[in-house]
Every structure is written in C-alpha cells, then in structure tokens.
Write a protein that holds these residues in place. Structure first.
Motif: not given
Length: 278
Positions: A110-113, A178-180, A276-278
C-alpha cells in the motif's frame, strides 16, 4: 537473470527467479546484500536453496528489490516529452536530487498518503538502474559495465511540498510512498527501449519508450561518479516521461482508494493501492 527480495518467515531473503519459481540464495538477506559480493553473479546463478512458487506468493511477500540502498539518486527532467510539458528547455546537465530508503515500499504494498500532505500527490513512473560495483570518475563505457541491472520505481511526489522552495527534495522522499521492484533484471536480459507506463484506476496516464532519455543510464552513472563514488546496490531513478498529473489542466492527483500501476516492458509491473494514513 532476474533477482528479487522476498519477505519469508519474518525476515527477507534474496531469490533468483526461474520461470515461475523463486529460488532462495542461502545466507543472503536481500539483493542489495548480494551485490556487495564481487562474485554475486556466480552466487546467484548457482543458488539452490528453498524453492517457492512465484505465482502463488502473497503480494505482501515481495519486498523492495533493494530494501536499503546506500544511495538513491533521482533524476529530474530527463524525458524530452516531460520537459516540454513542464515548459522547460532541454538541460545541459542532469538535474539530481536524493531519496531516502524510508520512502521505499514493495511492488505490491500500500502507498501511504499522510493527511498533512495528501492534496497534490502525483505519479512519476521511472526506470531504475542499479549499480553493481564501485565506480568513481568513470567514462560511459566503464559506467555501462558497472550496471548490475534494471528495475522499476514510481517517484510519487507531494507537489505542494516540492514547490514550497526552489529545492525539490522535501516533496520527493515522503515515507512509504515509492514502490520499487518487483525484480532486478540483469543487462544481458534487458536493454532500455521498451515501453514505460503508468495507469491510475485503469486509465493509462504515462506511456513512453525507456530510451527517450536525454541522459541515458551510462551517461548518468558517469556524471554522478564525478561527484561521489557509487557503490554496489546504489540506485538511480532515471526520470519520468510526460503525463504527470500536475501538468494536466486541470491537475489530477492520487487520492485514497486509487490504484497506481507502473510497468516497464521486459521487467514487470508494480501495483499499489493508495490509502490514507495518519
């Protein structure tokens, strides 16, 4: 040869991918650690550890192909079409900035915003080049010979933070963005030229051949090596093509619930859910 780093039994291990199987390289924690060995190609080729069915591995099992690079050097404004869409002239020298390992996530993580920086989050699909031996002040021929392989990164960017100052750095290295991966493909099996693409929620937003670079992989390694020594396992993200969300009218950005897919022909695909993240 295709290499990856897997999360197995609470740790990580480097693997060699053979068709649909992943063969553990015993005693090697990840691909970055493998590249520290001068004989890494022989070690990987002769590996005969535990075998996994790559097709049935959980997506969470795939770690960033190099989880802790000593250096991540990113290149801005390096595709001709992206430079033009941003209203700039072709550069005389590469535009460089850094990213830290804390930004990296696995190819399917997961990509955290974070809530404080979620208003202008952009995608930047990139071909990544991984260095295979120490180089300092090398010409392009030596630089090309130093390439361990190629992978994929998405340099997800917080545009509001990026443009708070003339320096881009603070918008470029937010944690867990940043997915890698998913693999490192050695140069005997990959040559730039295939299509680099990004999709957001099923819509293709970037699509460009990976040889449309102003500065190619060997030129970048040669140039950067004039500044500092590049070490085995260091990563260079070579820049993004046109199609970024910030350049659209109106601008378009990633939101919680989006799915970002990044692919390079001949390497593979990253698929990341935005949350979404805190």
């Amino acid at each position: 040869m295709r290499l990856a780093t897997l999360r197995v039994d609470g740790a990580t291990v480097a693997v060699r991918l053979d068709d649909d199987t992943a063969v553990e390289i015993d005693g090697v924690a990840d691909v970055g650690a493998l590249l520290q060995r001068p004989d890494w190609t022989d070690v990987a080729a002769s590996a005969s550890g535990r075998v996994h069915d790559a097709e049935t591995l959980a997506r969470a099992a795939w770690a960033p192909v190099i989880p802790q690079p000593g250096k991540i050097v990113c290149v801005g404004l390096n595709y001709r079409n992206h430079i033009l869409e941003m209203g700039r002239e072709l550069p005389e020298f590469p535009t460089l900035f850094a990213k830290y390992p804390e930004a990296l996530i696995g190819p399917y993580d997961d990509l955290m915003l974070p809530s404080h920086a979620a208003d202008a989050v952009d995608w930047e699909a990139e071909l990544a080049v991984v260095v295979g031996r120490a180089v300092r002040n090398v010409d392009e021929s030596e630089a090309a010979a130093s390439i361990a392989g190629f992978s994929i990164m998405n340099d997800v960017t917080m545009r509001d933070y990026q443009y708070r100052t003339p320096e881009w750095f603070q918008g470029k290295t937010f944690e867990a963005t940043a997915p890698f991966g998913p693999v490192l493909v050695t140069p005997d099996e990959f040559e730039p030229g295939g299509i680099l693409s990004a999709e957001v929620d099923g819509e293709v937003v970037q699509k460009t051949p990976t040889d449309d670079l102003v500065f190619g992989p060997a030129a970048l390694i040669s140039y950067i090596s004039q500044i500092f020594t590049l070490q085995p396992g260091d990563v260079i993200a070579t820049g993004t093509p046109g199609g970024v969300g910030h350049a659209r009218k109106p601008p378009r950005y990633l939101r919680p619930g989006s799915t970002l897919v990044t692919a390079v022909e001949g390497i593979g695909t990253l698929r990341n859910r935005v949350i979404a993240s805190s």
